[in-house]
Design a protein around this motif. Sequence first.
Motif, PDB file in Angstrom:
ATOM      1  N   VAL A  16      -4.516 -10.422  11.465  1.00 23.51           N
ATOM      2  CA  VAL A  16      -5.765 -10.140  10.758  1.00 23.51           C
ATOM      3  C   VAL A  16      -6.904  -9.958  11.755  1.00 23.51           C
ATOM      4  CG1 VAL A  16      -7.411 -11.032   9.068  1.00 23.51           C
ATOM      5  CG2 VAL A  16      -4.953 -11.386   8.734  1.00 23.51           C
ATOM      6  N   GLU A  71     -12.139  -1.566  13.754  1.00 25.62           N
ATOM      7  CA  GLU A  71     -11.654  -0.977  12.511  1.00 25.62           C
ATOM      8  C   GLU A  71     -12.408   0.309  12.185  1.00 25.62           C
ATOM      9  OE1 GLU A  71     -10.594  -2.344   7.941  1.00 25.62           O
ATOM     10  OE2 GLU A  71     -11.576  -3.733   9.324  1.00 25.62           O
ATOM     11  N   GLU A  75      -0.542 -11.656   3.868  1.00 25.96           N
ATOM     12  CA  GLU A  75      -1.232 -11.255   2.635  1.00 25.96           C
ATOM     13  C   GLU A  75      -2.648 -10.761   2.925  1.00 25.96           C
ATOM     14  OE1 GLU A  75      -1.393 -10.678  -1.482  1.00 25.96           O
ATOM     15  OE2 GLU A  75       0.317 -11.355  -0.291  1.00 25.96           O
ATOM     16  N   GLU A  76      -3.325 -11.415   3.865  1.00 17.25           N
ATOM     17  CA  GLU A  76      -4.703 -11.033   4.180  1.00 17.25           C
ATOM     18  C   GLU A  76      -4.792  -9.661   4.853  1.00 17.25           C
ATOM     19  OE1 GLU A  76      -4.128 -15.064   6.131  1.00 17.25           O
ATOM     20  OE2 GLU A  76      -2.826 -13.723   4.987  1.00 17.25           O
ATOM     21  N   GLY A 102      -3.289  -3.736   2.816  1.00 19.02           N
ATOM     22  CA  GLY A 102      -4.363  -2.814   2.464  1.00 19.02           C
ATOM     23  C   GLY A 102      -5.341  -2.568   3.585  1.00 19.02           C
ATOM     24  N   ARG A 103      -5.079  -3.132   4.776  1.00 20.70           N
ATOM     25  CA  ARG A 103      -5.960  -2.907   5.929  1.00 20.70           C
ATOM     26  C   ARG A 103      -5.275  -2.067   7.008  1.00 20.70           C
ATOM     27  NH1 ARG A 103     -10.248  -5.932   4.739  1.00 20.70           N
ATOM     28  NH2 ARG A 103      -9.965  -7.887   3.588  1.00 20.70           N
ATOM     29  N   ALA A 108      -1.313  -3.555  -2.201  1.00 21.97           N
ATOM     30  CA  ALA A 108      -2.418  -4.384  -1.710  1.00 21.97           C
ATOM     31  C   ALA A 108      -3.234  -4.933  -2.869  1.00 21.97           C
ATOM     32  CB  ALA A 108      -3.308  -3.565  -0.781  1.00 21.97           C
ATOM     33  N   ASP A 119      -6.523  -5.785  -5.150  1.00 24.99           N
ATOM     34  CA  ASP A 119      -7.697  -4.979  -5.463  1.00 24.99           C
ATOM     35  C   ASP A 119      -8.826  -5.267  -4.484  1.00 24.99           C
ATOM     36  OD1 ASP A 119      -6.358  -3.907  -7.605  1.00 24.99           O
ATOM     37  OD2 ASP A 119      -7.183  -5.342  -9.060  1.00 24.99           O
ATOM     38  N   ARG A 123      -9.192  -3.899  -1.497  1.00 25.88           N
ATOM     39  CA  ARG A 123      -8.869  -3.602  -0.115  1.00 25.88           C
ATOM     40  C   ARG A 123      -9.118  -2.117   0.166  1.00 25.88           C
ATOM     41  NH1 ARG A 123      -5.531  -7.910   1.736  1.00 25.88           N
ATOM     42  NH2 ARG A 123      -6.617  -9.745   0.931  1.00 25.88           N
ATOM     43  N   PRO A 124      -9.346  -1.754   1.448  1.00 27.78           N
ATOM     44  CA  PRO A 124      -9.610  -0.340   1.767  1.00 27.78           C
ATOM     45  C   PRO A 124      -8.482   0.595   1.360  1.00 27.78           C
ATOM     46  CG  PRO A 124     -10.177  -1.758   3.615  1.00 27.78           C
ATOM     47  CD  PRO A 124      -9.481  -2.618   2.616  1.00 27.78           C
ATOM     48  N   ARG A 125      -7.253   0.114   1.340  1.00 28.56           N
ATOM     49  CA  ARG A 125      -6.099   0.936   0.976  1.00 28.56           C
ATOM     50  C   ARG A 125      -5.357   0.276  -0.186  1.00 28.56           C
ATOM     51  NH1 ARG A 125      -7.390   0.730   6.066  1.00 28.56           N
ATOM     52  NH2 ARG A 125      -7.082   2.470   7.523  1.00 28.56           N
ATOM     53  N   SER A 154       0.295  -0.273   1.642  1.00 28.75           N
ATOM     54  CA  SER A 154       0.693  -0.083   3.033  1.00 28.75           C
ATOM     55  C   SER A 154       2.202   0.116   3.054  1.00 28.75           C
ATOM     56  CB  SER A 154       0.304  -1.288   3.888  1.00 28.75           C
ATOM     57  OG  SER A 154      -1.083  -1.566   3.798  1.00 28.75           O
TER      58      SER A 154
END
Length: 377
Positions: free
Chosen positions: A269, A276, A292-293, A296-297, A333, A335, A337-339, A342
Amino acid sequence: MRYFPHFFLTLAVVIHLYVFLSLRRGWRLSPAPWLFFVPAVAFIAVQAARFFWRWRPEHPLAVTVTYYWMGFVIMMALALLFRDALALLAWMTDSVAGLHLGQYLGRRSVRIAVYAGFLLFAYGLYEAWNIRVREVEIVSPRLPPGSAPLRLAFLTDLHFDRSTRLSTIQRIVDMTNRQRPDIVIVGGDVVDAQFSPDGPQARILRTLQAPSGKFVVVGNHDVYSRLPVFLAFMDGSGLTPLRGESVRAGDIRIVGVDDPQTPGRRGIVEALARGEDGGFTLLVSHRPEVREEALGRFDLQVSGHTHGGQVWPFSYVSRALFRYPQGLSVLPAPDGRPRGQSFLYIANGTRFWGPPVRFLMPPEITVFTLRPERDSP
Protein backbone atom coordinates in the motif's frame (compact mmCIF):
# COMPACT_ATOMS: atom_id res chain seq x y z
CA MET A 1 11.49 -20.69 8.51
CA ARG A 2 12.42 -21.64 12.07
CA TYR A 3 10.86 -25.10 11.88
CA PHE A 4 11.45 -25.70 8.17
CA PRO A 5 14.49 -28.02 8.69
CA HIS A 6 12.50 -30.25 11.03
CA PHE A 7 9.51 -30.32 8.70
CA PHE A 8 11.65 -31.02 5.62
CA LEU A 9 13.64 -33.83 7.26
CA THR A 10 10.50 -35.43 8.71
CA LEU A 11 8.83 -35.33 5.30
CA ALA A 12 11.95 -36.74 3.63
CA VAL A 13 12.14 -39.63 6.10
CA VAL A 14 8.42 -40.44 5.66
CA ILE A 15 8.60 -40.40 1.83
CA HIS A 16 11.78 -42.50 1.69
CA LEU A 17 10.40 -44.99 4.21
CA TYR A 18 7.15 -45.27 2.25
CA VAL A 19 9.00 -46.00 -1.00
CA PHE A 20 11.29 -48.50 0.74
CA LEU A 21 8.40 -50.43 2.30
CA SER A 22 6.58 -50.43 -1.05
CA LEU A 23 9.65 -51.92 -2.71
CA ARG A 24 9.72 -54.61 -0.01
CA ARG A 25 6.13 -55.51 -0.90
CA GLY A 26 6.97 -55.80 -4.59
CA TRP A 27 10.36 -57.52 -4.29
CA ARG A 28 10.47 -59.43 -0.99
CA LEU A 29 13.42 -61.68 -1.88
CA SER A 30 15.24 -59.18 -4.08
CA PRO A 31 18.09 -56.79 -3.19
CA ALA A 32 16.16 -53.98 -4.93
CA PRO A 33 14.75 -52.43 -1.68
CA TRP A 34 18.23 -52.35 -0.14
CA LEU A 35 19.71 -50.80 -3.27
CA PHE A 36 17.25 -47.97 -2.63
CA PHE A 37 17.87 -47.92 1.12
CA VAL A 38 21.58 -47.03 0.94
CA PRO A 39 21.28 -43.79 -1.10
CA ALA A 40 18.13 -42.90 0.88
CA VAL A 41 20.07 -42.95 4.17
CA ALA A 42 22.93 -41.03 2.56
CA PHE A 43 20.52 -38.35 1.27
CA ILE A 44 18.87 -37.85 4.67
CA ALA A 45 22.27 -37.69 6.39
CA VAL A 46 23.47 -35.01 3.94
CA GLN A 47 20.31 -32.94 4.49
CA ALA A 48 20.70 -33.20 8.27
CA ALA A 49 24.29 -31.99 7.94
CA ARG A 50 23.14 -29.07 5.78
CA PHE A 51 20.45 -27.91 8.17
CA PHE A 52 21.97 -28.56 11.58
CA TRP A 53 25.73 -28.34 11.00
CA ARG A 54 25.62 -25.70 8.23
CA TRP A 55 27.50 -27.93 5.79
CA ARG A 56 27.13 -26.52 2.28
CA PRO A 57 28.15 -28.79 -0.60
CA GLU A 58 29.10 -26.22 -3.26
CA HIS A 59 30.36 -28.57 -5.94
CA PRO A 60 27.89 -28.56 -8.88
CA LEU A 61 27.96 -32.37 -9.11
CA ALA A 62 26.96 -32.77 -5.44
CA VAL A 63 24.10 -30.29 -5.84
CA THR A 64 22.92 -31.95 -9.07
CA VAL A 65 22.94 -35.49 -7.65
CA THR A 66 21.03 -34.36 -4.55
CA TYR A 67 18.32 -32.60 -6.55
CA TYR A 68 17.92 -35.42 -9.07
CA TRP A 69 17.54 -37.94 -6.26
CA MET A 70 14.86 -35.77 -4.64
CA GLY A 71 12.97 -35.60 -7.94
CA PHE A 72 13.25 -39.35 -8.48
CA VAL A 73 11.89 -40.19 -5.02
CA ILE A 74 9.00 -37.72 -5.29
CA MET A 75 7.83 -39.10 -8.65
CA MET A 76 8.24 -42.68 -7.43
CA ALA A 77 6.16 -41.90 -4.35
CA LEU A 78 3.42 -40.35 -6.51
CA ALA A 79 3.17 -43.47 -8.67
CA LEU A 80 3.03 -45.73 -5.61
CA LEU A 81 0.45 -43.51 -3.91
CA PHE A 82 -1.76 -43.77 -6.99
CA ARG A 83 -1.47 -47.58 -6.88
CA ASP A 84 -2.30 -47.66 -3.16
CA ALA A 85 -5.28 -45.37 -3.69
CA LEU A 86 -6.59 -47.81 -6.30
CA ALA A 87 -5.99 -50.71 -3.90
CA LEU A 88 -7.94 -48.94 -1.16
CA LEU A 89 -10.79 -48.21 -3.56
CA ALA A 90 -10.81 -51.87 -4.67
CA TRP A 91 -10.90 -53.06 -1.05
CA MET A 92 -13.85 -50.79 -0.28
CA THR A 93 -15.66 -51.95 -3.41
CA ASP A 94 -15.00 -55.60 -2.56
CA SER A 95 -16.35 -55.06 0.96
CA VAL A 96 -19.60 -53.60 -0.35
CA ALA A 97 -20.22 -55.43 -3.62
CA GLY A 98 -18.01 -58.52 -3.37
CA LEU A 99 -16.40 -58.00 -6.78
CA HIS A 100 -12.94 -59.30 -5.79
CA LEU A 101 -11.09 -56.44 -7.55
CA GLY A 102 -8.31 -56.58 -4.98
CA GLN A 103 -6.89 -59.72 -6.55
CA TYR A 104 -5.68 -57.60 -9.46
CA LEU A 105 -3.75 -55.23 -7.21
CA GLY A 106 -1.22 -57.51 -5.60
CA ARG A 107 2.56 -57.64 -5.76
CA ARG A 108 2.62 -57.28 -9.54
CA SER A 109 0.77 -53.96 -9.35
CA VAL A 110 3.46 -52.62 -7.00
CA ARG A 111 6.10 -53.47 -9.58
CA ILE A 112 4.06 -51.81 -12.32
CA ALA A 113 3.80 -48.68 -10.14
CA VAL A 114 7.58 -48.64 -9.69
CA TYR A 115 8.11 -48.83 -13.45
CA ALA A 116 5.54 -46.04 -13.85
CA GLY A 117 7.55 -44.02 -11.33
CA PHE A 118 10.60 -44.20 -13.59
CA LEU A 119 8.48 -42.99 -16.51
CA LEU A 120 7.02 -40.17 -14.42
CA PHE A 121 10.51 -39.09 -13.41
CA ALA A 122 11.63 -39.02 -17.05
CA TYR A 123 8.58 -37.00 -18.03
CA GLY A 124 9.07 -34.65 -15.07
CA LEU A 125 12.60 -33.90 -16.27
CA TYR A 126 11.28 -33.16 -19.75
CA GLU A 127 8.46 -30.90 -18.53
CA ALA A 128 10.84 -28.90 -16.33
CA TRP A 129 13.15 -28.37 -19.30
CA ASN A 130 10.37 -27.53 -21.78
CA ILE A 131 9.79 -23.84 -21.00
CA ARG A 132 6.73 -22.45 -22.76
CA VAL A 133 5.83 -18.94 -23.84
CA ARG A 134 2.38 -18.02 -22.55
CA GLU A 135 0.62 -15.04 -24.15
CA VAL A 136 -1.80 -12.93 -22.10
CA GLU A 137 -3.66 -9.87 -23.41
CA ILE A 138 -4.83 -7.10 -21.09
CA VAL A 139 -7.13 -4.36 -22.44
CA SER A 140 -7.30 -1.22 -20.31
CA PRO A 141 -8.89 2.24 -20.57
CA ARG A 142 -5.93 3.60 -18.60
CA LEU A 143 -3.54 3.25 -21.51
CA PRO A 144 -3.34 6.31 -23.77
CA PRO A 145 -5.90 6.05 -26.62
CA GLY A 146 -4.24 5.22 -29.90
CA SER A 147 -0.98 4.15 -28.30
CA ALA A 148 0.84 1.11 -29.67
CA PRO A 149 0.40 -2.19 -27.80
CA LEU A 150 3.05 -2.67 -25.12
CA ARG A 151 4.74 -6.06 -24.80
CA LEU A 152 5.98 -7.06 -21.36
CA ALA A 153 7.97 -10.26 -20.71
CA PHE A 154 7.65 -11.67 -17.19
CA LEU A 155 10.24 -14.12 -15.86
CA THR A 156 10.12 -15.38 -12.30
CA ASP A 157 11.53 -18.11 -10.04
CA LEU A 158 14.66 -18.72 -12.09
CA HIS A 159 16.49 -20.23 -9.07
CA PHE A 160 19.97 -20.17 -10.61
CA ASP A 161 22.42 -22.15 -8.48
CA ARG A 162 25.87 -23.71 -8.85
CA SER A 163 24.47 -26.58 -10.89
CA THR A 164 22.76 -24.28 -13.45
CA ARG A 165 24.53 -24.41 -16.78
CA LEU A 166 25.38 -21.23 -18.62
CA SER A 167 23.65 -22.68 -21.66
CA THR A 168 20.41 -22.83 -19.65
CA ILE A 169 20.63 -19.14 -18.77
CA GLN A 170 21.46 -18.30 -22.39
CA ARG A 171 18.47 -20.31 -23.61
CA ILE A 172 16.08 -18.39 -21.34
CA VAL A 173 17.54 -15.06 -22.47
CA ASP A 174 17.27 -16.06 -26.14
CA MET A 175 13.65 -17.21 -25.72
CA THR A 176 12.79 -13.89 -24.06
CA ASN A 177 14.53 -11.78 -26.69
CA ARG A 178 12.68 -13.61 -29.48
CA GLN A 179 9.41 -12.22 -28.06
CA ARG A 180 10.70 -8.66 -28.72
CA PRO A 181 9.45 -7.25 -25.40
CA ASP A 182 9.35 -3.53 -24.69
CA ILE A 183 9.85 -4.24 -20.97
CA VAL A 184 11.32 -7.20 -19.08
CA ILE A 185 10.23 -7.88 -15.49
CA VAL A 186 11.94 -10.51 -13.31
CA GLY A 187 9.67 -11.39 -10.42
CA GLY A 188 12.17 -12.54 -7.78
CA ASP A 189 13.84 -15.77 -6.65
CA VAL A 190 16.50 -15.26 -9.27
CA VAL A 191 19.26 -17.05 -7.36
CA ASP A 192 19.90 -19.87 -4.91
CA ALA A 193 23.62 -19.12 -4.72
CA GLN A 194 25.97 -16.16 -4.78
CA PHE A 195 27.21 -14.89 -8.14
CA SER A 196 29.68 -12.19 -9.07
CA PRO A 197 28.44 -9.06 -10.84
CA ASP A 198 31.32 -9.58 -13.29
CA GLY A 199 30.74 -13.31 -13.80
CA PRO A 200 29.46 -15.13 -16.88
CA GLN A 201 25.93 -15.38 -15.49
CA ALA A 202 25.71 -11.59 -15.25
CA ARG A 203 27.18 -11.15 -18.71
CA ILE A 204 24.50 -13.39 -20.21
CA LEU A 205 21.65 -11.64 -18.37
CA ARG A 206 22.96 -8.29 -19.64
CA THR A 207 22.03 -9.40 -23.15
CA LEU A 208 18.31 -9.26 -22.34
CA GLN A 209 16.83 -6.73 -24.76
CA ALA A 210 14.04 -4.37 -23.69
CA PRO A 211 14.12 -0.77 -24.95
CA SER A 212 11.80 0.58 -22.22
CA GLY A 213 13.61 -1.03 -19.29
CA LYS A 214 14.55 -4.20 -17.40
CA PHE A 215 13.43 -4.47 -13.78
CA VAL A 216 13.59 -6.98 -10.93
CA VAL A 217 12.06 -7.41 -7.48
CA VAL A 218 13.50 -9.24 -4.49
CA GLY A 219 12.25 -12.76 -3.72
CA ASN A 220 12.68 -14.73 -0.52
CA HIS A 221 15.46 -16.92 -1.96
CA ASP A 222 17.33 -13.80 -3.03
CA VAL A 223 17.29 -12.77 0.64
CA TYR A 224 18.54 -16.21 1.73
CA SER A 225 21.44 -15.88 -0.71
CA ARG A 226 22.59 -12.64 0.98
CA LEU A 227 20.72 -9.60 -0.23
CA PRO A 228 23.72 -7.25 -0.79
CA VAL A 229 25.43 -9.88 -2.97
CA PHE A 230 22.21 -10.41 -4.93
CA LEU A 231 21.71 -6.68 -5.52
CA ALA A 232 25.29 -6.32 -6.75
CA PHE A 233 24.70 -9.26 -9.10
CA MET A 234 21.54 -7.61 -10.45
CA ASP A 235 23.44 -4.37 -11.01
CA GLY A 236 26.05 -6.28 -13.00
CA SER A 237 23.25 -8.00 -14.93
CA GLY A 238 21.73 -4.71 -16.07
CA LEU A 239 18.47 -5.18 -14.11
CA THR A 240 17.07 -2.33 -12.03
CA PRO A 241 15.73 -3.41 -8.62
CA LEU A 242 12.37 -1.91 -7.60
CA ARG A 243 12.23 -1.90 -3.83
CA GLY A 244 9.00 -0.31 -2.72
CA GLU A 245 9.20 2.35 -5.41
CA SER A 246 7.73 3.15 -8.80
CA VAL A 247 9.15 4.05 -12.19
CA ARG A 248 7.71 5.15 -15.52
CA ALA A 249 8.39 2.74 -18.38
CA GLY A 250 6.79 3.42 -21.72
CA ASP A 251 3.14 4.34 -21.08
CA ILE A 252 2.82 2.59 -17.72
CA ARG A 253 3.87 2.97 -14.11
CA ILE A 254 5.63 -0.03 -12.56
CA VAL A 255 5.59 -0.49 -8.79
CA GLY A 256 7.84 -3.17 -7.31
CA VAL A 257 7.93 -4.46 -3.72
CA ASP A 258 10.33 -6.71 -1.82
CA ASP A 259 9.33 -10.12 -0.50
CA PRO A 260 7.87 -9.94 3.04
CA GLN A 261 10.99 -11.68 4.42
CA THR A 262 13.18 -8.77 3.32
CA PRO A 263 14.46 -6.64 6.25
CA GLY A 264 13.08 -3.09 6.22
CA ARG A 265 10.59 -3.88 3.50
CA ARG A 266 8.20 -1.17 2.30
CA GLY A 267 4.67 -2.55 2.07
CA ILE A 268 2.43 -2.76 -0.99
CA VAL A 269 0.00 0.00 0.00
CA GLU A 270 2.82 2.40 0.85
CA ALA A 271 4.64 1.63 -2.39
CA LEU A 272 1.50 2.19 -4.49
CA ALA A 273 0.96 5.58 -2.87
CA ARG A 274 4.38 6.83 -3.96
CA GLY A 275 4.22 8.67 -7.27
CA GLU A 276 0.61 7.68 -7.90
CA ASP A 277 -0.92 8.85 -11.17
CA GLY A 278 -4.01 8.09 -13.22
CA GLY A 279 -2.35 5.86 -15.80
CA PHE A 280 -1.93 2.11 -16.06
CA THR A 281 -0.21 0.75 -12.93
CA LEU A 282 1.61 -2.58 -12.88
CA LEU A 283 2.32 -4.02 -9.44
CA VAL A 284 5.17 -6.55 -9.21
CA SER A 285 5.24 -8.64 -6.03
CA HIS A 286 7.13 -11.91 -5.75
CA ARG A 287 4.48 -13.50 -3.55
CA PRO A 288 0.85 -13.37 -4.70
CA GLU A 289 -0.26 -11.55 -1.57
CA VAL A 290 -3.46 -9.59 -2.18
CA ARG A 291 -3.99 -6.69 0.18
CA GLU A 292 -7.58 -5.48 0.56
CA GLU A 293 -6.38 -1.89 0.96
CA ALA A 294 -4.56 -2.11 -2.39
CA LEU A 295 -7.47 -3.36 -4.50
CA GLY A 296 -8.58 -0.83 -7.08
CA ARG A 297 -5.28 1.07 -6.83
CA PHE A 298 -3.46 -0.91 -9.55
CA ASP A 299 -4.46 -2.45 -12.86
CA LEU A 300 -2.39 -5.64 -12.98
CA GLN A 301 -0.37 -7.50 -10.36
CA VAL A 302 2.14 -10.11 -11.50
CA SER A 303 3.56 -12.63 -9.05
CA GLY A 304 5.31 -15.99 -8.86
CA HIS A 305 6.65 -17.85 -5.80
CA THR A 306 4.18 -20.75 -5.84
CA HIS A 307 5.49 -22.61 -8.94
CA GLY A 308 1.91 -23.84 -9.20
CA GLY A 309 2.97 -26.44 -6.66
CA GLN A 310 5.57 -27.59 -9.26
CA VAL A 311 4.31 -31.18 -9.08
CA TRP A 312 0.63 -32.09 -9.14
CA PRO A 313 -1.21 -32.57 -6.75
CA PHE A 314 0.77 -30.02 -4.71
CA SER A 315 -1.01 -27.42 -6.84
CA TYR A 316 -3.97 -27.82 -4.50
CA VAL A 317 -1.75 -26.96 -1.54
CA SER A 318 -0.60 -23.83 -3.35
CA ARG A 319 -4.19 -22.83 -4.05
CA ALA A 320 -5.14 -23.35 -0.40
CA LEU A 321 -2.24 -21.22 0.85
CA PHE A 322 -2.58 -18.30 -1.56
CA ARG A 323 -6.36 -18.33 -2.31
CA TYR A 324 -6.02 -17.70 -6.04
CA PRO A 325 -5.32 -20.18 -8.87
CA GLN A 326 -2.47 -20.01 -11.33
CA GLY A 327 -3.07 -17.74 -14.28
CA LEU A 328 -5.29 -14.67 -14.52
CA SER A 329 -7.85 -13.70 -11.89
CA VAL A 330 -10.13 -10.68 -11.58
CA LEU A 331 -10.08 -8.84 -8.25
CA PRO A 332 -13.17 -6.64 -7.70
CA ALA A 333 -12.44 -3.46 -5.74
CA PRO A 334 -14.53 -1.83 -3.01
CA ASP A 335 -16.63 1.19 -3.96
CA GLY A 336 -14.82 4.49 -4.03
CA ARG A 337 -11.51 3.15 -5.31
CA PRO A 338 -9.92 4.69 -8.45
CA ARG A 339 -10.46 1.42 -10.35
CA GLY A 340 -13.44 -0.87 -10.21
CA GLN A 341 -11.29 -3.97 -10.55
CA SER A 342 -7.71 -5.19 -10.78
CA PHE A 343 -6.15 -8.22 -12.40
CA LEU A 344 -3.84 -10.72 -10.70
CA TYR A 345 -1.59 -13.03 -12.68
CA ILE A 346 0.25 -15.85 -10.87
CA ALA A 347 2.90 -17.45 -13.08
CA ASN A 348 4.07 -21.05 -12.84
CA GLY A 349 7.67 -19.84 -12.78
CA THR A 350 10.31 -20.05 -15.47
CA ARG A 351 12.33 -22.89 -13.95
CA PHE A 352 12.00 -24.92 -10.73
CA TRP A 353 13.22 -25.06 -7.17
CA GLY A 354 15.14 -28.05 -5.87
CA PRO A 355 14.28 -31.21 -7.84
CA PRO A 356 14.53 -30.54 -11.60
CA VAL A 357 11.08 -32.00 -12.24
CA ARG A 358 7.61 -30.67 -12.96
CA PHE A 359 4.36 -32.53 -13.47
CA LEU A 360 1.30 -30.93 -15.07
CA MET A 361 2.64 -27.50 -14.09
CA PRO A 362 4.86 -26.47 -17.03
CA PRO A 363 7.37 -23.63 -16.62
CA GLU A 364 6.63 -20.46 -18.52
CA ILE A 365 7.81 -17.13 -19.82
CA THR A 366 4.71 -14.95 -19.68
CA VAL A 367 4.32 -12.28 -22.36
CA PHE A 368 1.66 -9.65 -21.66
CA THR A 369 0.30 -7.49 -24.44
CA LEU A 370 -1.21 -4.30 -22.97
CA ARG A 371 -3.67 -2.58 -25.30
CA PRO A 372 -5.75 0.62 -25.04
CA GLU A 373 -9.43 -0.21 -24.64
CA ARG A 374 -10.65 1.14 -27.99
CA ASP A 375 -8.01 -0.89 -29.84
CA SER A 376 -9.50 -4.19 -28.67
CA PRO A 377 -11.36 -6.40 -31.16
